[in-house]
Scaffold this active site. Structure first.
Site, short mmCIF file in Angstrom:
data_model
loop_
_atom_site.label_atom_id
_atom_site.label_comp_id
_atom_site.label_asym_id
_atom_site.label_seq_id
_atom_site.Cartn_x
_atom_site.Cartn_y
_atom_site.Cartn_z
N ARG A 8 0.82 -1.22 0.00
CA ARG A 8 0.00 0.00 0.00
C ARG A 8 0.85 1.26 0.00
O ARG A 8 0.40 2.31 -0.45
CB ARG A 8 -0.99 -0.03 1.16
CG ARG A 8 -2.05 -1.12 0.97
CD ARG A 8 -2.99 -1.23 2.15
NE ARG A 8 -2.33 -1.47 3.42
CZ ARG A 8 -2.05 -2.68 3.91
NH1 ARG A 8 -2.39 -3.76 3.24
NH2 ARG A 8 -1.45 -2.81 5.06
N GLU B 125 2.64 -6.92 14.58
CA GLU B 125 1.70 -7.26 15.63
C GLU B 125 1.06 -8.62 15.42
O GLU B 125 0.46 -9.17 16.33
CB GLU B 125 0.63 -6.17 15.80
CG GLU B 125 -0.17 -5.84 14.57
CD GLU B 125 0.43 -4.75 13.70
OE1 GLU B 125 -0.34 -4.00 13.10
OE2 GLU B 125 1.67 -4.66 13.58
#
Length: 175
Positions: free
Chosen positions: A61, A98
């Protein structure tokens, strides 16, 4: 900058890619011409006088706005990609996210010591991906390095910014 328009168009997907993660979907900003113009105008305003010669877009992205901004600033773009996607000799850096461990690579001849580099990605959360990209860029000893993210997440106890003390880092939205 019209943050309200951006926030109105930003989608949040709970429990993606795994339970407990509230994923901020920047693709909903990219599909709006108004949002793209708002973001690009603001990025150009921030970086037009910084002497940027290369923008590092982080897969995938980060490629979107990095490419558009490089066109506006008249500079080059460097891709920080997942392993095995670049055809020439690369350097690599692994990092924890994460929700797992990943690696990014950059061509060995992508940047030089005369470059002023902007590292760009869509999102700053824990900072693992950005830190890996920063380490790759520092391998080349550029004149200066800046960092930019469309979204910085702070509301979930994430402190990615803390990894970059002393580095000029900007974000368009803080959540």
């Amino acid at each position: 900058m019209n943050k309200e328009v951006l926030l109105k168009n930003l989608r949040c997907i709970p429990d993606f890619p795994k339970k407990g993660i509230n994923f901020r979907d920047v693709t909903t900003l990219y599909k709006s011409g108004d949002c793209v113009q708002i973001m690009l105008d603001e990025l150009e305003r921030i970086y037009k006088d910084k002497g940027i010669t290369k923008i590092v877009g982080i897969e995938s992205r980060g490629f979107v706005m990095a490419s558009a901004l490089a066109g506006r600033l008249g500079c080059g773009i460097v891709l920080a990609r997942k392993p095995g996607k670049l055809p020439s000799t690369v350097i690599k850096e692994s990092f924890s996210k994460e929700y797992g461990v990943d690696t990014i690579e950059m061509h060995l001849d992508a940047i030089n010591e005369n470059d002023v580099v902007l590292i760009h990605d869509d999102l700053l959360a824990t900072g693992g991906t950005a830190k890996a990209a920063y380490k790759l860029v520092q391998h080349f000893h550029p004149k200066k390095t800046y960092m930019n993210f469309i979204i910085e997440i702070k509301d979930e106890g994430l402190h990615g910014r803390d990894l970059f003390n002393g580095i000029e880092l900007t974000t368009l939205l803080t959540i």
